[in-house]
Design an enzyme around this catalytic site. Sequence first.
Site, PDB file in Angstrom:
ATOM      1  N   GLY A 106     -77.506  39.444  82.895  1.00 32.17           N
ATOM      2  CA  GLY A 106     -78.443  39.022  83.916  1.00 32.17           C
ATOM      3  C   GLY A 106     -79.380  37.955  83.382  1.00 32.17           C
ATOM      4  O   GLY A 106     -79.528  37.767  82.174  1.00 32.17           O
ATOM      5  N   GLN A 137     -81.215  33.875  83.426  1.00 33.25           N
ATOM      6  CA  GLN A 137     -80.888  32.463  83.539  1.00 33.25           C
ATOM      7  C   GLN A 137     -80.628  31.868  82.163  1.00 33.25           C
ATOM      8  O   GLN A 137     -79.894  32.470  81.373  1.00 33.25           O
ATOM      9  CB  GLN A 137     -82.006  31.764  84.321  1.00 33.25           C
ATOM     10  CG  GLN A 137     -82.064  32.284  85.767  1.00 33.25           C
ATOM     11  CD  GLN A 137     -83.243  31.770  86.555  1.00 33.25           C
ATOM     12  OE1 GLN A 137     -84.379  32.127  86.286  1.00 33.25           O
ATOM     13  NE2 GLN A 137     -82.981  30.949  87.560  1.00 33.25           N
ATOM     14  N   CYS A 152     -85.493  30.667  81.340  1.00 31.85           N
ATOM     15  CA  CYS A 152     -85.437  31.710  82.365  1.00 31.85           C
ATOM     16  C   CYS A 152     -85.767  31.174  83.755  1.00 31.85           C
ATOM     17  O   CYS A 152     -86.185  31.923  84.643  1.00 31.85           O
ATOM     18  CB  CYS A 152     -86.343  32.877  82.003  1.00 31.85           C
ATOM     19  SG  CYS A 152     -85.925  33.636  80.425  1.00 31.85           S
TER      20      CYS A 152
END
Length: 241
Positions: free
Chosen positions: A88, A90, A193
């Site tokens: 999970g 970015q 992120c």
Amino acid sequence: MVNNRQTLDLKLFPASPGELVDWQLSDTPVPYPEAVAAMEARAAAIASGEASELVWLLEHPPLYTSGTSGRETDLLQARFPLFSTGRGGQVTYHGPGQRVAYVMLDLKRRRPDVRAFVAGLEEWIIRTLDTFDIKGERREDRVGVWVARPDKGPGHEDKIAAIGVRLRRWVSFHGISLNVDPDLSHFDAIVPCGITDARYGVTSLADLGLRVRLSDVDAALRRAFGEVFGPSELRLPETTA
């Protein structure tokens, strides 16, 4: 705003009585594809009952990873290889001076609750930082552990640890990365992120004025892990899981 996950009941993730989590340390940087292959194999073995749970501490050579929510625009400059990954989150940076901990736990046996598990990982980091008199905090809308930076201006905060996990058959893999003394300039080549607000940056123990050895961080991580998830058993340094 502080996340209400700070009230997490840490008894939600008990290990079975008498069972220890393997605690493994790699003493040389591990290539990312090798680490992913090892994690996937170990997670499958845990799910089938053929292996014990594992926390694997390591460093990576300089690289970027993009999670399931990553965007092409988050990579501003391709300084190092970029790996797409199933965790999970970015885009983030990994490299020397950053302690990565890959956490392979059987949540089906402990408690199948992903949100509470992530909160448990945050609590683990926060307790680790307490060892060094650093106040780490959760935030409602930002996964990870943050440090207030009033020296940079009102409302400024820096992320000191990132979290990104994946579950397969309720066994977790991937995990956390804690900035000890990495080259923070490498974060300038990405949108860490996916956060674009200029008030939110990246920091490390060294950036906060603490020069500590990775071995000291590892010892603090292990103590705090025992408080949150249960006891572990140290294994000799290896390069694979």
